[in-house]
Design an enzyme around this catalytic site. Structure first.
Site, PDB file in Angstrom:
ATOM      1  N   ARG A   1     -13.460  17.523  45.973  1.00 36.61           N
ATOM      2  CA  ARG A   1     -13.568  18.909  45.487  1.00 36.61           C
ATOM      3  C   ARG A   1     -13.714  19.931  46.625  1.00 36.61           C
ATOM      4  NH1 ARG A   1     -17.578  21.803  44.489  1.00 36.61           N
ATOM      5  NH2 ARG A   1     -19.018  20.059  44.376  1.00 36.61           N
TER       6      ARG A   1
ATOM      7  N   TYR B   1       4.875  33.333  32.869  1.00 38.11           N
ATOM      8  CA  TYR B   1       4.621  32.111  32.102  1.00 38.11           C
ATOM      9  C   TYR B   1       3.539  32.367  31.037  1.00 38.11           C
ATOM     10  CZ  TYR B   1       3.010  27.380  31.157  1.00 38.11           C
ATOM     11  OH  TYR B   1       2.637  26.223  30.540  1.00 38.11           O
TER      12      TYR B   1
ATOM     13  N   ASP C   1       4.708  33.371  41.195  1.00 37.26           N
ATOM     14  CA  ASP C   1       4.872  32.036  40.638  1.00 37.26           C
ATOM     15  C   ASP C   1       6.306  31.609  40.973  1.00 37.26           C
ATOM     16  OD1 ASP C   1       5.400  29.857  38.982  1.00 37.26           O
ATOM     17  OD2 ASP C   1       4.060  30.560  37.394  1.00 37.26           O
TER      18      ASP C   1
ATOM     19  N   LYS D   1       6.403  20.568  37.477  1.00 35.66           N
ATOM     20  CA  LYS D   1       7.828  20.750  37.201  1.00 35.66           C
ATOM     21  C   LYS D   1       8.664  20.157  38.346  1.00 35.66           C
ATOM     22  CE  LYS D   1       5.883  22.822  33.818  1.00 35.66           C
ATOM     23  NZ  LYS D   1       5.666  24.248  33.740  1.00 35.66           N
TER      24      LYS D   1
HETATM   25  C1  LIG Z   1       4.541  25.047  33.533  1.00 35.65           C
HETATM   26  C2  LIG Z   1       4.385  26.333  34.246  1.00 35.65           C
HETATM   27  C3  LIG Z   1       3.116  26.793  34.625  1.00 35.65           C
HETATM   28  C4  LIG Z   1       1.844  26.053  34.285  1.00 35.65           C
HETATM   29  O1  LIG Z   1       1.781  24.826  34.922  1.00 35.65           O
HETATM   30  P1  LIG Z   1       0.920  23.560  34.401  1.00 35.65           P
HETATM   31  O2  LIG Z   1       1.168  22.548  35.432  1.00 35.65           O
HETATM   32  O3  LIG Z   1       1.460  23.210  33.036  1.00 35.65           O
HETATM   33  O4  LIG Z   1      -0.492  24.015  34.308  1.00 35.65           O
HETATM   34  C5  LIG Z   1       3.040  27.979  35.333  1.00 35.65           C
HETATM   35  N1  LIG Z   1       4.144  28.688  35.625  1.00 35.65           N
HETATM   36  C6  LIG Z   1       5.384  28.277  35.265  1.00 35.65           C
HETATM   37  C7  LIG Z   1       6.567  29.111  35.616  1.00 35.65           C
HETATM   38  C8  LIG Z   1       5.545  27.090  34.563  1.00 35.65           C
HETATM   39  O5  LIG Z   1       6.774  26.700  34.192  1.00 35.65           O
END
Ligand SMILES: *Cc1c(COP(=O)(O)O)cnc(C)c1O
Length: 376
Positions: free
Chosen positions: A43, A97, A168, A193
């Site tokens: 952590r 998102y 993001d 992803k």
């Molecule tokens: C899936 C996603 C998230 C969130 O991610 P997790 O790993 O599910 O918490 C944030 N931003 C985008 C663009 C995403 O596709």
């Protein structure tokens, strides 16, 4: 070094005892502390497996330092909270998102943080900035309509006012877009992803300057969203093929977008790689490829979306995105199901909209599956 080489080599831990070529998995959560300045602890985000992944991702994004998390939302929520508190104002894109959108609307009021949601447009962001604005949060391309924002322009606006910027970068990946080079302060990913890329792990990351990363790490130690060593190792392994995967996914997506554009049963295709797309010029300027996600609308008079989904044989209707296998979903029933029908209409998500996450298969096989389902 180029990204292909970085993805294979950067950050690897060279184990002097065995001289193995791969980073070993260090499962200890307890480390001896005598005669050392900094003691690893999961952590504290400083174990060998966490550091190997962070160094590779920093090299790919052109960042000095970073923090690895157990999910994309852990990365996003922790990073946002590291930079704002009561009395501060945040400007966010409406098309962020869904989880980030929900975090802001659920948590900001209680924390005394004010906020404005704006369109995917740098000038709309400029207009929303107030003297209290401390943070701007953007995303490009957006989900599911693949809108593009002028990243460099957003960075300029923020710098003129001393505002911190977060992007993001999940959809683009560092293969297709490196926002730090365009002036953005912090890049965040849902590593669940493309970084993981095989639909079998959950993680997130934030990379930035030493100074910003240190602030994020301090908040992360409070909130505790760290990633275990085994998943760090899986992620490190996945990242070695990131460039290969994303280049193939981007090339496949362009071919499939072109194919769908020529189908009479398809009303509209959303993909910034198409010259006819609104975001094409901006994407060509700030991205090296347009990524593996595209959306399209079926002409409901010719075919119902649900009938089409059930006729697909290879491409499976499933949630999430970024894996090696091609999947499809109807955003109105999945990612945007919690929005009211009216709200969905306002942001341009119809019941006929389908989103494809293109994998690394041969494009001809994917096109054949789409073609038989369209004609079925
Ligand atoms: C899936 C996603 C998230 C969130 O991610 P997790 O790993 O599910 O918490 C944030 N931003 C985008 C663009 C995403 O596709």
């Amino acid at each position: 070094m180029r990204k292909e080489t970085i993805s294979v080599h950067s950050g690897s831990y060279h184990d002097a005892a065995t001289r193995g070529v791969n980073t070993p998995i260090f499962t200890s959560s307890s480390y001896e502390y005598l005669d050392r300045e900094e003691c690893p602890y999961p952590r504290y985000f400083n174990t060998p497996n966490q550091e190997a992944v962070v160094r590779k991702l920093c090299a790919l994004e052109g960042a000095e330092d970073g923090v690895l998390f157990s999910s994309g939302m852990a990365a996003l929520s922790t990073t946002i909270l590291a930079f704002v508190g009561a009395g501060d104002h945040v400007v966010l894109m409406d098309a962020l998102y869904g989880g980030t959108h929900a975090f802001a609307t659920d948590a900001f009021d209680r924390l005394g943080i004010t906020y404005s949601f704006v369109a995917t447009d740098a000038e709309a962001i400029a207009q929303a900035v107030t003297p209290a604005t401390r943070l701007i949060v953007i995303e490009s391309p957006t989900n599911p309509l693949l809108e593009i924002i002028d990243i460099h322009r957003v960075a300029d606006i923020a710098q003129a006012h001393g505002i911190v910027t977060i992007i993001d970068n999940t959809f683009a990946t560092p293969v297709n877009q490196t926002p730090l080079a365009l002036g953005i302060d912090i890049v965040v990913h849902s590593g669940t992803k493309y970084l993981g890329g095989h639909s079998d792990l959950s993680c997130g990351v934030a990379v930035a300057s030493y100074e910003h990363a240190e602030k994020i790490r301090a908040m992360a130690k409070h909130l505790g969203g760290n990633l275990n060593a085994t998943t760090c190792y899986l992620l490190e392994r996945s990242l070695k093929t990131l460039v290969l995967r994303v280049e193939r996914q981007s090339a496949n997506a362009l071919r499939i977008a072109q194919f769908l554009s020529n189908q009479s049963a398809v009303q509209q295709v959303y993909y910034p790689g198409l010259e006819s797309s609104t975001g094409h010029r901006l994407a060509a300027a700030q991205m090296t490829g347009c990524g593996g996600i595209l959306s399209f609308e079926l002409d409901a008079m010719q075919q119902q979306p649900e009938t089409f989904l059930r006729q697909l044989k290879l491409i499976r209707p499933a949630v999430s995105l970024g894996g090696v296998e091609t999947i499809i979903c109807a955003p109105h029933a999945t990612s945007h199901a919690k929005m009211s029908a009216e709200e969905r209409r306002r942001v341009g998500i119809s019941d006929a909209l389908l989103r494809l996450s293109i994998g690394i298969e041969h494009a001809d096989d994917l096109i054949a599956d789409l073609a038989q389902a369209l004609n079925g």
